[in-house]
Design an enzyme around this catalytic site. Structure first.
Site, short mmCIF file in Angstrom:
data_model
loop_
_atom_site.label_atom_id
_atom_site.label_comp_id
_atom_site.label_asym_id
_atom_site.label_seq_id
_atom_site.Cartn_x
_atom_site.Cartn_y
_atom_site.Cartn_z
N ASP A 170 10.51 -16.93 -23.13
CA ASP A 170 10.81 -16.70 -21.72
C ASP A 170 11.82 -15.58 -21.55
O ASP A 170 12.72 -15.39 -22.38
CB ASP A 170 11.36 -18.01 -21.12
CG ASP A 170 11.64 -17.90 -19.64
OD1 ASP A 170 10.69 -17.66 -18.88
OD2 ASP A 170 12.82 -18.04 -19.26
N GLU B 174 7.04 -13.14 -22.41
CA GLU B 174 7.07 -12.90 -20.97
C GLU B 174 7.98 -11.70 -20.77
O GLU B 174 9.20 -11.83 -20.74
CB GLU B 174 7.60 -14.11 -20.20
CG GLU B 174 7.48 -13.93 -18.70
CD GLU B 174 8.65 -14.48 -17.91
OE1 GLU B 174 8.54 -14.56 -16.69
OE2 GLU B 174 9.69 -14.80 -18.51
#
Length: 633
Positions: free
Chosen positions: A309, A362
């Site tokens: 993330d 991401e």
């Protein structure tokens, strides 16, 4: 009778381990830090160890000593405090009382806890001895196998025990796993399962990086869930958050009374967007904590991959910071060299120790070589989320069809850079939260047109180069924004219009997996060819995907207006009969059943730089997939 403690010169952490921990080179730091049932000098008990080099003292407190403070011993060569407690055993709860460098004593959770109390409790539990490392499932990291990911928030997918009862890992193994497999997905991706105090953070503010959240059961229950995923022929990806951590006092924040895991300077150590703390990637013990954690989930649970993330926030020192409120790197630039080195080290370790585990980034910027090999100067990820494709495509489908001609480039621009990285096309949870509405609500038009647009969007994504990701509820054409406090609106499946979208997703997954042209050459620019790229006036697009053989070819045609187009001629790469493999306007999907009666014939009439062409009936707001039956010479 109280057991006699071992002699003072008996240490749990040996000289080699102490040296490796001090150097930040311990491949598996979880094997020595934390709580470990063991036998020392013939006595059964538990060895506890915690890194807190600046602390003035650390005491162990648990139900084995009446929650009294039992002083621990400092190993100055590595900054670790340790204590063997005879008679302590699996199931006991404990915390560390850290008398910090700032003079305060704070009860801290174990950073290496493998099981914790149900929040808001934060004690750690002594677990069974570590298991023999498991092997991640899957094939080679860099293959072009189909990848269709079902992204799931474990707490709100379905609540079989009641609307206010969290599902257990066993519930999810029993219901989620066969559901995802039945829809044809290849992977389940879970939003972070690490322990986190604030449920509404969805796991993105973890405090227990080594512990599966107690909300859904024990570590053993989570292990059973992973095994169920594999037994169903699926693979499991976990969202992983090494970018930042919350400021909760019981956790990592100022762990030993100093900025231990975080940077001391808030210009480097405080994340303004999320009010969290940023790991000090330049400190080798911190990097060791995180690199070890990546390997831990793969080895101890058999997880098949990690989706990392907020990578962009790690790569740039000025991320979301105005001028003058960030610290440049040693060369005066904005790149975070320490974070870059950390990400490369993660991949070097995984590639050496767990070569079948994959990683996904991401990452929303143009940082080069995110999926490039480390030895070639890349970060080492296997895949990168294509945020540009997602933003452009959703922006296009939000336009009223009468205006789409002015936004045609949003549907074509992604192919300019499609081969620069190994991409995943994400329609993720990020797009259905914080007032953004559902995917269905983003679509233009009345309810029928919205569903037609949504079906076309899905078929376009599944044919476009790149791996696929759908967040749960997308397959239901959910009209409302995702609510983490409730289960998905399963009642929608009683409506044929919504059940039709689910059937389309099932057929897309199976069609994608069964059709080599849609995945076998996913990173090869010669596997894609535009047939119609410039027909903005009609909002018609067409392209071909090529496999290894002529009959592997797939032609994709989109008509993104509500106007039915009869006799619309499009160039084709082969002559002969072409069968309509998929039509998003089919009645079974909730469409109007306009089409080509299942097939068209290509004749020798050149068009769109092709020798062959055919006249099509293009259904409204639709995407067609076609494959050759008997290609002509």
């Amino acid at each position: 009778m109280t057991p006699t403690p071992p002699p003072a010169d008996t240490f749990w952490i040996g000289e080699t381990d102490a040296w490796l921990l001090a150097e930040g080179k311990h491949l598996r730091p979880w094997q020595k830090l934390g709580a470990h049932p063991t036998t020392m000098n013939g006595q059964a008990g538990v060895a506890f160890a915690v890194w807190a080099p600046a602390a003035r003292g650390v005491a162990l407190s648990g139900d084995f000593n009446g929650w009294q403070h039992q002083p621990m011993r400092l190993r100055p060569e590595c900054g670790v405090w340790e204590l063997f407690v005879p008679g302590a055993h699996v199931g006991h709860w404990y915390k560390f009382a850290v008398h910090g460098a700032d003079g305060r004593t704070v009860m801290k959770s174990d950073p290496y806890a493998r099981q914790t109390e149900l929040p808001p409790g934060n004690a750690a539990c002594v677990c069974e001895p570590l298991r023999t490392p498991l092997t991640a499932q899957g094939t080679h990291r860099r293959d072009n196998a189909p990848m269709a990911i079902y992204e799931v928030h474990a707490g709100s997918w379905k609540r079989p025990g009641g609307w206010d009862v969290m599902p257990t890992w066993d519930d999810l193994a029993r219901e989620l796993v066969p559901y995802a497999a039945g829809l044809g997905f290849t992977h389940i991706e879970l939003l972070p399962v690490n322990e986190h105090p604030f449920y509404a953070s969805w796991g993105y503010q973890p405090t227990g990086l080594y512990a599966p959240t107690a909300r859904h059961g024990s570590p053993d229950a989570f292990r059973r869930f992973v095994q169920a995923v594999h037994a169903a022929g699926l693979k499991l990806i976990l969202d992983w958050v090494p970018a930042h951590f919350p400021t909760d006092e019981h956790a990592l924040a100022r762990f030993d009374g100093s900025a231990l895991y975080e940077h001391a300077d808030p210009r480097e150590g405080f994340h303004r967007d999320w009010n969290t703390l940023i790991y000090n990637f330049g400190r080798h013990e911190v990097k060791n904590f995180l690199v070890g954690n990546a390997l831990y989930w793969v080895e101890q649970y058999g997880v098949d991959g990690l989706r990392v993330d907020a990578v962009a926030s790690m790569l740039y020192r000025d991320y979301s910071r105005p001028a003058g409120e960030w610290v440049p790197n040693r060369d005066g630039g904005r790149e975070n060299y320490e974070a870059i080195d950390f990400l490369r080290e993660v991949h070097q370790v995984l590639q050496r120790e767990a070569p079948q585990a994959i990683t996904l980034a991401e990452e929303s910027t143009a940082f080069p070589k995110v999926t490039g090999a480390v030895q070639e100067g890349g970060l080492g990820f296997d895949h990168k989320w294509n945020m540009g494709w997602m933003h452009d495509t959703l922006a296009y489908f939000a336009q009223d069809p009468v205006h789409r001609r002015w936004h045609h480039h949003k549907m074509t621009f992604s192919m300019v850079y499609a081969w620069s990285e190994d991409y995943v096309l994400p329609l993720s949870h990020d797009e259905v939260v914080h007032g953004k509405g559902s995917l269905l609500a983003k679509m233009s038009g009345d309810p029928w047109q919205q569903r037609a647009n949504l079906r076309a969007l899905y078929a376009w994504m599944y044919a476009h180069p790149g791996k696929k990701l759908l967040f749960m509820g997308a397959e239901l054409a959910q009209p409302t924004e995702w609510n983490h406090d409730a289960e998905l609106p399963w009642h929608l499946l009683g409506d044929p219009a919504h059940a039709g979208v689910q059937q389309l997703v099932r057929d897309l997954n199976h069609g994608y997996r069964e059709t080599p042209a849609l995945h076998a050459r996913d990173t090869d620019p010669h596997s894609f060819q535009w047939l119609v790229v410039d027909d903005a006036d009609h909002s018609v697009l067409a392209f071909a995907r090529y496999g290894q053989r002529v009959d592997d070819t797939v032609v994709v045609i989109a008509n993104l207006t509500p106007v039915v187009r009869h006799g619309h001629r499009i160039g084709l790469p082969h002559g002969g009969a072409w069968r309509e493999r998929l039509n998003t306007d089919a009645g079974v999907y909730g469409g109007s059943n306009v089409g080509n009666h299942g097939r068209v014939l290509a004749d020798h009439q050149p068009m769109h730089d092709q020798t062959w062409s055919a006249a099509f009936t293009l259904p409204p707001l639709s995407v067609l997939w076609l494959q050759p039956e008997t290609p002509a010479a």
